[in-house]
Design a protein around this motif. Sequence first.
Motif, PDB file in Angstrom:
ATOM      1  N   THR A  82       0.112  -6.503   5.848  1.00 43.60           N
ATOM      2  CA  THR A  82       0.550  -6.062   4.528  1.00 43.60           C
ATOM      3  C   THR A  82       1.561  -4.909   4.637  1.00 43.60           C
ATOM      4  O   THR A  82       1.423  -4.013   5.472  1.00 43.60           O
ATOM      5  CB  THR A  82      -0.666  -5.614   3.702  1.00 43.60           C
ATOM      6  N   PHE A  96       4.805   5.084   2.821  1.00 38.33           N
ATOM      7  CA  PHE A  96       4.252   6.431   2.925  1.00 38.33           C
ATOM      8  C   PHE A  96       5.040   7.326   1.969  1.00 38.33           C
ATOM      9  O   PHE A  96       6.266   7.399   2.020  1.00 38.33           O
ATOM     10  CB  PHE A  96       4.343   6.925   4.363  1.00 38.33           C
ATOM     11  N   PHE A 106      -3.549  11.490   3.797  1.00 35.28           N
ATOM     12  CA  PHE A 106      -2.978  10.499   2.888  1.00 35.28           C
ATOM     13  C   PHE A 106      -4.084   9.787   2.121  1.00 35.28           C
ATOM     14  O   PHE A 106      -5.166   9.529   2.663  1.00 35.28           O
ATOM     15  CB  PHE A 106      -2.164   9.464   3.663  1.00 35.28           C
ATOM     16  N   THR A 107      -3.786   9.435   0.866  1.00 32.76           N
ATOM     17  CA  THR A 107      -4.701   8.670   0.033  1.00 32.76           C
ATOM     18  C   THR A 107      -4.121   7.283  -0.212  1.00 32.76           C
ATOM     19  O   THR A 107      -2.939   7.150  -0.541  1.00 32.76           O
ATOM     20  CB  THR A 107      -4.914   9.376  -1.322  1.00 32.76           C
ATOM     21  N   LYS A 108      -4.944   6.261  -0.053  1.00 28.45           N
ATOM     22  CA  LYS A 108      -4.506   4.874  -0.217  1.00 28.45           C
ATOM     23  C   LYS A 108      -4.401   4.513  -1.701  1.00 28.45           C
ATOM     24  O   LYS A 108      -5.359   4.704  -2.464  1.00 28.45           O
ATOM     25  CB  LYS A 108      -5.500   3.941   0.473  1.00 28.45           C
ATOM     26  N   LYS A 109      -3.227   3.992  -2.101  1.00 29.37           N
ATOM     27  CA  LYS A 109      -3.004   3.543  -3.475  1.00 29.37           C
ATOM     28  C   LYS A 109      -2.315   2.185  -3.454  1.00 29.37           C
ATOM     29  O   LYS A 109      -1.539   1.873  -2.546  1.00 29.37           O
ATOM     30  CB  LYS A 109      -2.109   4.522  -4.236  1.00 29.37           C
ATOM     31  N   ALA A 110      -2.593   1.379  -4.459  1.00 32.87           N
ATOM     32  CA  ALA A 110      -1.853   0.118  -4.624  1.00 32.87           C
ATOM     33  C   ALA A 110      -0.483   0.425  -5.190  1.00 32.87           C
ATOM     34  O   ALA A 110      -0.329   1.284  -6.053  1.00 32.87           O
ATOM     35  CB  ALA A 110      -2.617  -0.811  -5.559  1.00 32.87           C
ATOM     36  N   PHE A 130      -6.178  -4.594   3.653  1.00 30.25           N
ATOM     37  CA  PHE A 130      -5.262  -4.000   2.684  1.00 30.25           C
ATOM     38  C   PHE A 130      -4.774  -5.043   1.683  1.00 30.25           C
ATOM     39  O   PHE A 130      -4.644  -4.772   0.487  1.00 30.25           O
ATOM     40  CB  PHE A 130      -4.069  -3.359   3.388  1.00 30.25           C
ATOM     41  N   LEU A 166       3.472  -1.493   4.018  1.00 28.75           N
ATOM     42  CA  LEU A 166       2.990  -0.135   3.762  1.00 28.75           C
ATOM     43  C   LEU A 166       4.156   0.761   3.364  1.00 28.75           C
ATOM     44  O   LEU A 166       5.272   0.596   3.842  1.00 28.75           O
ATOM     45  CB  LEU A 166       2.322   0.450   5.009  1.00 28.75           C
ATOM     46  N   ILE A 201       0.847  -1.185   0.000  1.00 28.52           N
ATOM     47  CA  ILE A 201       0.000   0.000   0.000  1.00 28.52           C
ATOM     48  C   ILE A 201       0.888   1.242   0.000  1.00 28.52           C
ATOM     49  O   ILE A 201       1.778   1.379   0.836  1.00 28.52           O
ATOM     50  CB  ILE A 201      -0.918   0.045   1.237  1.00 28.52           C
ATOM     51  N   ASP A 202       0.664   2.141  -0.950  1.00 30.42           N
ATOM     52  CA  ASP A 202       1.257   3.476  -0.908  1.00 30.42           C
ATOM     53  C   ASP A 202       0.234   4.423  -0.285  1.00 30.42           C
ATOM     54  O   ASP A 202      -0.863   4.590  -0.827  1.00 30.42           O
ATOM     55  CB  ASP A 202       1.587   3.975  -2.315  1.00 30.42           C
ATOM     56  N   PHE A 203       0.577   5.013   0.851  1.00 31.46           N
ATOM     57  CA  PHE A 203      -0.227   6.102   1.397  1.00 31.46           C
ATOM     58  C   PHE A 203       0.394   7.406   0.907  1.00 31.46           C
ATOM     59  O   PHE A 203       1.483   7.798   1.334  1.00 31.46           O
ATOM     60  CB  PHE A 203      -0.258   6.042   2.926  1.00 31.46           C
TER      61      PHE A 203
END
Length: 314
Positions: free
Chosen positions: A87, A91, A29-33, A62, A89, A12-14
């Motif tokens: 999972t 940032f 922050f926005t959650k991105k794969a 996640f 992470l 997960i990219d925040f």
Amino acid sequence: MKTVYCIGELLIDFVAEKQGSNLSKAIDFTKKAGGAPANVACAIAKLGGNSSFIGTVGKDPFGTFLLDVLKDNGVNISFAQRTETFTTLAFVSLAEDGERDFVFSQGADQELDYDSKIGSLYKNNLVHFGAATAMLGGSLEETYRRYFDDAIAQNAFISFDPNFRIDLWKGNETTFIEKCIPFIEKSNLCKFSSEEAQLISGKSNLEDCCDYFHEMGVQVITITLGGEGTLLSTVSSKQTIGSIDVRPVDTTGAGDAFIGCLLRQVSTLENPHDIVKNLDQMIDFVKIANKAGAITTTGFGAIPSLPNYKEIFD
């Protein structure tokens, strides 16, 4: 069309969008794969290619989200594993020019277990190794090395990207270099950023970097140069191939889009190993891959911004 097996991390990219490159100042922050090998797998699939992802996520929401994203983008996830560990992470904070600041929280991606049945599938196909977290120990590093040995044994077309992340290796760069060298020596295609090429080779001039890597054994080298395009090098030829003009807002995944698009094209060849024999075709492939990388920088988040078939080939 051949299958491209992409091995490594899925995370997960925040993303702290439009808040500068200093993570200490970020609030929302926005959650991105994310995860470089996963990005490459999606890039290939979105361009109509066949890709399979090999990696591990947690048995948490996640992890479910990440596998759903890959599946929705057309990637085969039947070889993905799940573990009780949370999972992984990352940032990410973005500057106005799209450059990034990373901090990682290691997790499930390090627990990939070796499956002896997978190696036999590499024959007559392509295998891409993205090394962002794969050299950090755990079962992932051992499995990564064994799958690399399998790819060599099956005479697969092997692609390697070191995916150097300074926050993972600061103070231990020498160890990172030592771990990358065996992969570079046996790969058919290596993709570097200019910083990675200089770090690993110890050379400042990029053409000297290429000569160093060719002496190690790699046949085709691509060094991505951002808006300037890509330096394509073979033993007998070196040239910089320009890209298209765009206004970047997020450079995350641009290199993954480039190598994914390049591998997607190589996968259409009856014998991918023959690409080194046809310089004109290789140049055409890189021109198209540059376009894919550039388009990816015009949106936020790597996977949502990856171009589709019509954007690249129509």
